[in-house]
Each structure stands twice: as structure tokens, then as C-alpha cells.
Design a protein around this motif. Sequence first.
Motif, PDB file in Angstrom:
ATOM      1  N   LEU A  16       0.836  -1.208   0.000  1.00  0.00           N
ATOM      2  CA  LEU A  16       0.000   0.000   0.000  1.00  0.00           C
ATOM      3  C   LEU A  16       0.866   1.251   0.000  1.00  0.00           C
ATOM      4  CD1 LEU A  16      -2.756  -0.999   2.601  1.00  0.00           C
ATOM      5  CD2 LEU A  16      -3.069  -0.704   0.146  1.00  0.00           C
ATOM      6  N   ILE A  17       1.948   1.210   0.762  1.00  0.00           N
ATOM      7  CA  ILE A  17       2.830   2.369   0.844  1.00  0.00           C
ATOM      8  C   ILE A  17       3.463   2.643  -0.509  1.00  0.00           C
ATOM      9  CG2 ILE A  17       5.001   3.213   1.840  1.00  0.00           C
ATOM     10  CD1 ILE A  17       4.195   1.819   4.458  1.00  0.00           C
ATOM     11  N   ALA A  20       1.000   4.096  -2.971  1.00  0.00           N
ATOM     12  CA  ALA A  20       0.698   5.512  -2.700  1.00  0.00           C
ATOM     13  C   ALA A  20       1.814   6.413  -3.223  1.00  0.00           C
ATOM     14  CB  ALA A  20       0.491   5.731  -1.198  1.00  0.00           C
ATOM     15  N   ILE A  21       3.052   5.997  -2.995  1.00  0.00           N
ATOM     16  CA  ILE A  21       4.185   6.819  -3.426  1.00  0.00           C
ATOM     17  C   ILE A  21       4.242   6.885  -4.953  1.00  0.00           C
ATOM     18  CG2 ILE A  21       6.703   6.996  -3.463  1.00  0.00           C
ATOM     19  CD1 ILE A  21       6.710   5.676  -0.671  1.00  0.00           C
ATOM     20  N   LYS A  24       1.432   8.992  -6.431  1.00  0.00           N
ATOM     21  CA  LYS A  24       1.633  10.426  -6.159  1.00  0.00           C
ATOM     22  C   LYS A  24       2.677  10.986  -7.124  1.00  0.00           C
ATOM     23  CE  LYS A  24       3.375  13.288  -2.431  1.00  0.00           C
ATOM     24  NZ  LYS A  24       4.404  13.134  -1.454  1.00  0.00           N
ATOM     25  N   PHE A  81      12.626  -1.692   6.964  1.00  0.00           N
ATOM     26  CA  PHE A  81      11.756  -0.546   6.718  1.00  0.00           C
ATOM     27  C   PHE A  81      12.533   0.766   6.654  1.00  0.00           C
ATOM     28  CE2 PHE A  81       7.272  -1.085   6.430  1.00  0.00           C
ATOM     29  CZ  PHE A  81       6.756   0.194   6.385  1.00  0.00           C
ATOM     30  N   ILE A  85      12.827   3.434   3.467  1.00  0.00           N
ATOM     31  CA  ILE A  85      12.430   4.849   3.548  1.00  0.00           C
ATOM     32  C   ILE A  85      13.622   5.734   3.198  1.00  0.00           C
ATOM     33  CG2 ILE A  85      11.687   6.700   5.115  1.00  0.00           C
ATOM     34  CD1 ILE A  85       9.366   4.908   4.436  1.00  0.00           C
ATOM     35  N   MET A  89      14.148   8.421   0.160  1.00  0.00           N
ATOM     36  CA  MET A  89      14.571   9.811   0.376  1.00  0.00           C
ATOM     37  C   MET A  89      15.920  10.084  -0.262  1.00  0.00           C
ATOM     38  SD  MET A  89      13.275  10.142   4.316  1.00  0.00           S
ATOM     39  CE  MET A  89      13.854  11.789   4.605  1.00  0.00           C
ATOM     40  N   ILE A 120      10.459  10.188  -2.161  1.00  0.00           N
ATOM     41  CA  ILE A 120       9.523  10.934  -1.291  1.00  0.00           C
ATOM     42  C   ILE A 120      10.180  12.205  -0.773  1.00  0.00           C
ATOM     43  CG2 ILE A 120       8.205   8.919  -0.574  1.00  0.00           C
ATOM     44  CD1 ILE A 120       9.764   9.036   2.112  1.00  0.00           C
TER      45      ILE A 120
ATOM     46  N   LEU B 237       7.488   0.942  14.315  1.00  0.00           N
ATOM     47  CA  LEU B 237       6.655  -0.210  13.993  1.00  0.00           C
ATOM     48  C   LEU B 237       7.085  -1.397  14.836  1.00  0.00           C
ATOM     49  CD1 LEU B 237       6.247   1.742  11.595  1.00  0.00           C
ATOM     50  CD2 LEU B 237       6.297  -0.227  10.081  1.00  0.00           C
ATOM     51  N   PHE B 272      -4.528   4.372   4.131  1.00  0.00           N
ATOM     52  CA  PHE B 272      -4.191   4.074   2.741  1.00  0.00           C
ATOM     53  C   PHE B 272      -5.405   3.579   1.963  1.00  0.00           C
ATOM     54  CE2 PHE B 272       0.244   4.907   2.371  1.00  0.00           C
ATOM     55  CZ  PHE B 272       0.752   4.800   3.648  1.00  0.00           C
ATOM     56  N   GLU B 323      11.223  -1.502  14.469  1.00  0.00           N
ATOM     57  CA  GLU B 323      11.804  -0.773  13.346  1.00  0.00           C
ATOM     58  C   GLU B 323      12.359   0.568  13.834  1.00  0.00           C
ATOM     59  OE1 GLU B 323      12.124  -1.949  10.388  1.00  0.00           O
ATOM     60  OE2 GLU B 323      10.809  -3.689  10.434  1.00  0.00           O
ATOM     61  N   LEU B 326      10.435   6.563  12.660  1.00  0.00           N
ATOM     62  CA  LEU B 326      10.131   7.328  11.442  1.00  0.00           C
ATOM     63  C   LEU B 326       9.460   8.621  11.870  1.00  0.00           C
ATOM     64  CD1 LEU B 326       8.525   4.510   9.273  1.00  0.00           C
ATOM     65  CD2 LEU B 326      10.672   5.665   8.782  1.00  0.00           C
ATOM     66  N   VAL B 330       8.459  12.698   7.660  1.00  0.00           N
ATOM     67  CA  VAL B 330       8.788  11.719   6.606  1.00  0.00           C
ATOM     68  C   VAL B 330       7.522  10.980   6.186  1.00  0.00           C
ATOM     69  CG1 VAL B 330      10.042   9.581   6.113  1.00  0.00           C
ATOM     70  CG2 VAL B 330      11.167  11.435   7.366  1.00  0.00           C
ATOM     71  N   ARG B 333       5.401  12.737   3.816  1.00  0.00           N
ATOM     72  CA  ARG B 333       5.862  12.644   2.433  1.00  0.00           C
ATOM     73  C   ARG B 333       5.385  11.346   1.777  1.00  0.00           C
ATOM     74  NH1 ARG B 333      12.109  14.555   3.268  1.00  0.00           N
ATOM     75  NH2 ARG B 333      12.335  13.942   1.110  1.00  0.00           N
ATOM     76  N   VAL B 334       5.187  10.326   2.591  1.00  0.00           N
ATOM     77  CA  VAL B 334       4.663   9.058   2.059  1.00  0.00           C
ATOM     78  C   VAL B 334       3.167   9.177   1.812  1.00  0.00           C
ATOM     79  CG1 VAL B 334       4.254   6.629   2.613  1.00  0.00           C
ATOM     80  CG2 VAL B 334       6.444   7.680   3.207  1.00  0.00           C
TER      81      VAL B 334
END
Lengths: 120, 487
Positions: A16-17, A20-21, A24, A81, A85, A89, A120, B237, B272, B323, B326, B330, B333-334
Amino acid sequence: MEIKVIEPEKIVLGGLILKAIMEKNAGADPAIEKKLTSMSGVINVLAAQMKFRIIFEGKGGSITIANGLHDSPSATVAADFGALIEAAMGKRLVTNFLTGRLKIGGNPFKLLGLMSALKI
Amino acid sequence: MSAASAAGQAVYEKLKEIFGPDRVSNDEAKLIEYSHDQTEAKPAKPSFIVWAKTTEEVVALVKYANEAELPITPRVAGTNLGGLTIPSEGGLLLDLSQMNKILEFDEVEQYVVIEPGVSFKQLKEYFAEIGKNYLVSIPLAPPEVGITPNCLLDGLGNLSFRYGTMAEWVNGAEMVLPTGEVMKTGSCALVDSWHSRAPLPDLMGLFTNFQGTTGICTKMSVQVVPDHPYRRRTFMLTYSYEACFSLIRKLSRYNLWDDIGGLSWPTAKLMFGVDKPAPRDETEPLMFLYLDFSADNETELELKNSYLQSILQSERANGMVIEDPLDVDVLVRVNPLFASFAEFPTRLTFLVDYPGGGLSWVGTYGPTKNWEEGCKRGEKIMWKHGFPPTTVNRPMKGGHFAVMRFIEIFDIEDPDALKRVAQCNIDLIHMALDLNFIPYKATSTAVKIFRDKIDPVYMDMLHKIKAMLDPKGILNPGKWLLGVDEE
């Protein structure tokens, strides 16, 4: 540009992430959309423990995300993760690659094609 | 009571006498708007809505309501999600949103004196206008929510880890009693200062958590605290309840943070666009632990951050899988929806503006040691009734107790969904009580479940207090069920 999802109620969060990115970025830049829809093949993604794949139909066709990995992907990317990310970036790519936090397999040029869509 | 009837017409005339013609309504569309909230609670239409602007108007209304034996339900924004501001059928709805003056700001003693209609948004804008960096604990509720009702209902806010529930911020109040007398409690009852509840006998307890059944607040003194220029809001997370809650308990031992909490995975899916997710894949994160800390300078912020890193390192060395943090900027931005977690007050559009219109919950306060079991049992109950296990959890006042809250979103026009929500909430309340969690902003459903389990002398005292303050039983009946005729 809408990215399709197979069984959206089941798709893992990482998928899903990414969706979305990509949506966009493609929505903001037609060149990115053109690049994505011209790609063909399957990219496997291992985001932390989550496993999903991105399927590119190519030739202006659709892009689909689904749970699980393809047996013969064009390329694979695996990372925790935080490293994913950071990659989105544009940070610490080399460091994370050298330390094994970010792993790439298969055809790296397929992944290069994806990079601009994942910023992102 | 119909406004067209002779009795109704007499009431209408009297209300117009008190409030003027512009602040009384029996317009059908308005009555319907005020008859319900977003929950499964049964709607009830008032006969009249009135908008008060002064204490004198509230007093006049209450005195008249006593004579005429008409029930009154006070409200500001009506977003309490417990049916607590749904009026009695044919009763009077007292809207206090226009009573919204900020009467005093004492910067030295750090409090504001406000009227009941002052919202969190309004207070924040006030401080921005006067160039002062102060704030109050802010709930995850729409910005137009009133501060005073939130305090009286003893909710939680984004500083509750540090300072406790919203009632802890109250220095005192002016209350209109159900008989029409006006009473002050706190230091303001004796001296010309609203600085504390101590050292006089504390009568705020006669009104806090009584769901508006023992008095109507017309002024309240609320503590404010200095804002800090440097802030970090971060999410981590985790993959198990054990990891999340043991980390929260560990972090709670350090008096460094402003806010800590745990959100379950369906919240992320909702953000989402997946509002009816299937059960979670085991490889997905289970809980999102958020941490908010602030500082007066970068050195202090970095010091707190280094504490966080060392705690994480220590927990990972013990086998915990977490994790890396975050930051919320940030995450924005996602997904831009994360901006709703970046600044308070906020509107969580994916919850309050859910297309189905229905939003309900069971929120409880209880022991942090039972969090894991509570969430596991709650998860099963929610799935059993067809809802993904959306939970919000917070340690309160340094980790001395916990918030455990279960949230449902649904189609409010669907009778089957209403039944499922109602039964799900009943099952959740039973489960929570079993693990020593007590519903806050308790609905009448919750009261019916726990009132027979409550200490009988305590329960008897609640009845005596209600009878003493409200002998005619006019104030917000049907909520705490303490009135003589309430079932």
C-alpha cells in the motif's frame, strides 16, 4: 494513474505504501508515469518481513501490486523498513547497500527505472 | 411536546423571553441535527434548542425547567461518541457553543479562565494572536471540540502521558446547579484568583465524570503550559503486543516525553484507503508506537533522542523487534494524511468523516499490565462482530494507568451494522471490566453493565449526590441513570 491491487483487503502494508508513493509521483510528473507504464516484468519486494511484487505490463499498460513473490522476477529489492524509507529519500543508499541493509538482485536497470517513481 | 400545542407554545414564549427569538429554534431540520451523534446510540429529538450566551441565561433556563419539569441536555460540539449529548425526547437542548469568551489569561500562574464554548482551536488561535507560546493537552478530536466538556468528561489529550487526564488540568469552575444556584469551586470560591483546587475541599468531583447530570459549567479555569520550540513526533513499527506494550512501559519510566501511544495496524490501512481489511498478515507490523517529545533547544532534543536510541538498542539486544523511528514529516511525504498526526488540534478525517458516517468506541482506563491480554481479547471480539481491531492505547500520567480504546467505523444507515456495533461494544465492555479496565465517558449501556458490580456504598452516594443536586431529575437524564425514574 491508478495502480491496481490484487485483493486490496489483503495487500500488505508495504504494498500500500509503495502504491501511494508511485501514484503520487506519477500523478505529479507525466514523465514518471510514462516510464512506469513502459516498463515490463516483475519486481519482487521484501520490505522488512513483508513480501509483495509489482507487475509491469509494459507498452503503456497497467501496473499491479500483489502479495507474495514471483518465481522469476526481473529484479528483487530487500531491505528493512528504515533502509527502504531512506532509499526513497535518496539517503544512505551506498552505506545501506554495503552494510547489507539494502539488497538488490536481478537486473539493476529495472530498479533504476523505478527509482524516480519511489522518491519521497 | 409539539411546539404547535398550547403547552409547547407556552414553552416557546418563555424561552424567547430568556434567550430572545434568534436563539431559540424548533426548526425540524435543526431538531434532527441535534437528535443524534455518530454512534449507534438511539436518536431522540428535542422540542427546542436554545443557545446561551451568559450565566444568567443558563440560570433562568434551569429555574424554568425545574418549574416546568423539562429535561435539559447541555452540549458544545456533541462529539463525545457516547450518546452523552443526545437529548431526552421532547426535552430541551442547551447549546453552549456561543458562550465562548476567553475571560482571563494569567501568564504568571499559567491558567486561562474560559467559557464552555471555547474550543481547542480557539484557544490555540488566541495564543498565536497574542504571541504567547502556551498550550493545553489536546485530544484526538475535531478542533471545534469544547475544552470545558472535555475536562468534565475526563478525557485524554496529547499531554496526558505527562500530566494525566483532562480533569487534572482544572483549577476550578463556576457551575450552575440543577436547581439554578450558581456555585464556584476551587480557589475562586474564596479569593479573586483561579489558581488551584487545593486547599479547599474539592467539589469538582461533584461534576467531573458525571456526564453533565449534576451541573452546567459556565466558567472554568484550565491550566496551560509553555510550548517548546523544538519538537519531534516519531513512529516505531512493532510486530507484537508484547513488544509494543513492554516498550511503552519502559519508555514510561523516563520523564522525558510528552506523549506516547500505540495504534493498531488497521489505522494505517485506513489511511491508505482500505477500510475493511482482511486479518493481518503475520509479516506486517501489528502496532505503531508513537512518541512525542519537545525541548527548548537542539541540545536538549538531541539528548532525549539519544535516550530513545539507547532504550531501543537495549530492547533489541533483548530480542525485541522494533523498526527504526520514522518522523512524522517523513510519513507525511509518504501519505499526506499523516499530516493529521503532525499538528494538534487535528481532524482525523479518515475516522470522523468516514463515508458511512458511523463512529463508535469503547474507551477504558485500566492497568498497563493487562494491555496485552486486553488487546488480544478485544481483537477476537471485534473480528467476531465483523470489525477490524482498531485500537488506540496510551500510558497516562507517567504510566500509572493505561488507556485502551477500541474503535468501530460503520454505515450508520445500516440496521445490521448498528446491531453489530452495539453488541460488539457490550462484549468489549464486559471484557474490559474483566481485566480491571473501566469505561470512561461511560455510555448508559456501560453504566447498566457495571452498576451492579460497583461498591454499593459508593453507588448509594452517587444517588444521594444526584438527588441532592437535582431533586427534579431534569439534568441530562438517561446518562448515568442516577435519577429516581431512570431505569
